[in-house]
Design an enzyme around this catalytic site. Structure first.
Site, PDB file in Angstrom:
ATOM      1  N   ASP A 198      -4.488   1.014 -10.156  1.00  0.00           N
ATOM      2  CA  ASP A 198      -4.229   1.336  -8.753  1.00  0.00           C
ATOM      3  C   ASP A 198      -2.722   1.441  -8.534  1.00  0.00           C
ATOM      4  O   ASP A 198      -1.991   0.462  -8.666  1.00  0.00           O
ATOM      5  CB  ASP A 198      -4.808   0.217  -7.865  1.00  0.00           C
ATOM      6  CG  ASP A 198      -4.672   0.500  -6.385  1.00  0.00           C
ATOM      7  OD1 ASP A 198      -4.111   1.558  -6.022  1.00  0.00           O
ATOM      8  OD2 ASP A 198      -5.112  -0.339  -5.583  1.00  0.00           O
ATOM      9  N   GLU A 250      -8.943   4.847   0.754  1.00  0.00           N
ATOM     10  CA  GLU A 250      -8.793   3.616   1.525  1.00  0.00           C
ATOM     11  C   GLU A 250      -7.850   3.782   2.713  1.00  0.00           C
ATOM     12  O   GLU A 250      -7.925   3.016   3.670  1.00  0.00           O
ATOM     13  CB  GLU A 250      -8.293   2.485   0.632  1.00  0.00           C
ATOM     14  CG  GLU A 250      -6.839   2.615   0.198  1.00  0.00           C
ATOM     15  CD  GLU A 250      -6.381   1.492  -0.695  1.00  0.00           C
ATOM     16  OE1 GLU A 250      -5.687   0.589  -0.200  1.00  0.00           O
ATOM     17  OE2 GLU A 250      -6.713   1.522  -1.894  1.00  0.00           O
ATOM     18  N   HIS A 300     -13.833   0.487  -1.122  1.00  0.00           N
ATOM     19  CA  HIS A 300     -12.627  -0.327  -1.217  1.00  0.00           C
ATOM     20  C   HIS A 300     -12.882  -1.628  -0.460  1.00  0.00           C
ATOM     21  O   HIS A 300     -13.405  -1.614   0.655  1.00  0.00           O
ATOM     22  CB  HIS A 300     -11.440   0.398  -0.586  1.00  0.00           C
ATOM     23  CG  HIS A 300     -10.162  -0.376  -0.616  1.00  0.00           C
ATOM     24  ND1 HIS A 300      -9.745  -1.176   0.427  1.00  0.00           N
ATOM     25  CD2 HIS A 300      -9.218  -0.486  -1.579  1.00  0.00           C
ATOM     26  CE1 HIS A 300      -8.588  -1.732   0.112  1.00  0.00           C
ATOM     27  NE2 HIS A 300      -8.254  -1.343  -1.101  1.00  0.00           N
TER      28      HIS A 300
END
Length: 386
Positions: A198, A250, A300
């Site tokens: 990420d 997200e 998420h």
């Protein structure tokens, strides 16, 4: 049944160690809970995405903007309430904090509906497609340490040995440093454990293409938020240039925000954040968009036990996609870093880590009415800040 009050609770405490991601480091853990009370004694709980100072801004929106609009309404009228609030706030915030604030209220309304019907929320959504939910461990956050690769390697082994079959790590220090971190983790956990990264939109598209090619060689399952969420073309270019999955979503809000992200085939894996995009009411519309375009969904999840519990219901009710005798099951994202709001908040803890360890990587469905995430009032009073 009528809504009699909406309360916003911002909880906070000092971390023992600073944690971070590509955009910032933080030394406090924050959670923002929403409590909706009714005249029949049923109380619902929700959570708003956004920590630190954002939580305090959202608290003001919940209590001084949204609450006056909906107190006195029937909490079961979730669509009516959602559209009333959105329409009246449209001129002031179609994305961002107003929608995050609305998300917490909406989730609490679903909790009330489940409690009123004496059934889990996933039954209100059409029922459960699975009896257990696989979980992946999220950890290895950035720190200002010289030995970060060693720390990541050690932490990754702990996550694997705790029963998680897959895990996610932070990157965003620069392509060269990122590759060294991912190599250290892959060497530590071996080839049989799933690994995702990420970047929290740290890169330009050109940087992300080069980094992504290196990640492919390390068998990374997905590259999350490689570029800024506004860079739709960058996302599309990455999906075309790389073989590994590009994940994101997200930082997007409402069906209208997700329309172009999904319709433009900007991601291989969509990651809606229910506590931010508009709540469960809006999540279901985003899910329908994703399914209409055959884009897989992996939610998420970031926040307290309320967010975790909410997502258990969403994942239980998520259809097999695209379907078959042996479908790939959706995974619950579970933060393994220290978080008292995850472990100690509820009157009846979810015990995710214990279940994962005992089962080898999955958790059972909730069975209580509503969301099953009722916080301990004494805990809230102890950690609440104004």
């Amino acid at each position: 049944m009528r809504i009699t009050a909406i309360k916003s609770h911002v909880l906070q405490y000092d971390l023992d160690e600073e944690l971070g991601y590509s955009q910032q480091y933080y030394a406090k853990r924050t959670a923002h809970l929403v409590e909706v009370e009714t005249d029949e004694g049923i109380t619902g709980w929700g959570e708003c995405f956004g920590g630190g100072a954002v939580a305090f801004a959202n608290k003001t929106i919940v209590e001084r903007v949204i609450a006056p609009l909906v107190v006195g309404m029937d909490p079961r009228d979730r669509e009516v309430i959602w559209h009333k609030v959105y329409n009246l706030l449209r001129d002031h915030g179609q994305k961002g904090m107003p929608i995050q604030a609305l998300s917490g209220v909406d989730i609490a309304l679903w909790d009330i509906a489940g409690k009123a019907c004496d059934c889990p929320v996933y039954q209100l959504m059409g029922g459960a497609f699975r009896e257990r939910i696989p979980v992946y461990g999220y950890g290895m956050m950035l720190q200002r340490k010289n030995d970060l690769a060693r720390r990541f390697a050690e932490e990754s082994v702990k996550i694997r040995d705790a029963g998680f079959g897959a895990m996610k790590m932070k990157i965003g220090l620069g392509p060269k440093a990122d590759i060294e971190l991912v190599e250290a983790v892959r060497d530590a956990i071996g080839d049989d454990t799933g690994l995702m990264v990420d970047a929290n939109h740290a890169y330009t598209t050109r940087e992300a293409v080069s980094l992504g090619r290196a990640l492919e060689k390390l068998d990374v399952a997905w590259f999350e938020e490689p570029v800024a969420p506004e860079d739709r073309q960058g996302y599309r270019d990455l999906c075309e240039a790389l073989d590994l999955n590009i994940a994101g979503g997200e930082a997007e809000f409402t069906r209208w925000g997700f329309r172009d992200l999904v319709g433009g085939r900007c991601v291989d894996i969509l990651q809606p954040e229910v506590c931010g995009l508009g709540g469960i009411t809006e999540y279901l519309k985003v899910l329908a968009l994703a399914q209409a375009h055959f884009v897989p969904v992996v939610n998420h999840v970031w926040g307290s036990a309320v967010a975790v519990g909410t997502n258990l219901h969403l994942l239980a009710a998520l259809p097999d996609f695209p379907g078959g005798a042996h479908p790939v099951q959706p995974m619950l994202e579970y933060d393994t870093t220290p978080n008292r709001f995850r472990e100690e908040l509820l009157q009846e803890p979810l015990r995710i880590s214990e279940q994962v360890k005992a089962s080898g990587g999955s958790v059972a469905l909730p069975t209580k009415a509503g969301l099953g995430v009722d916080p301990d009032p004494d805990f809230i009073r102890h950690f609440e800040v104004n």
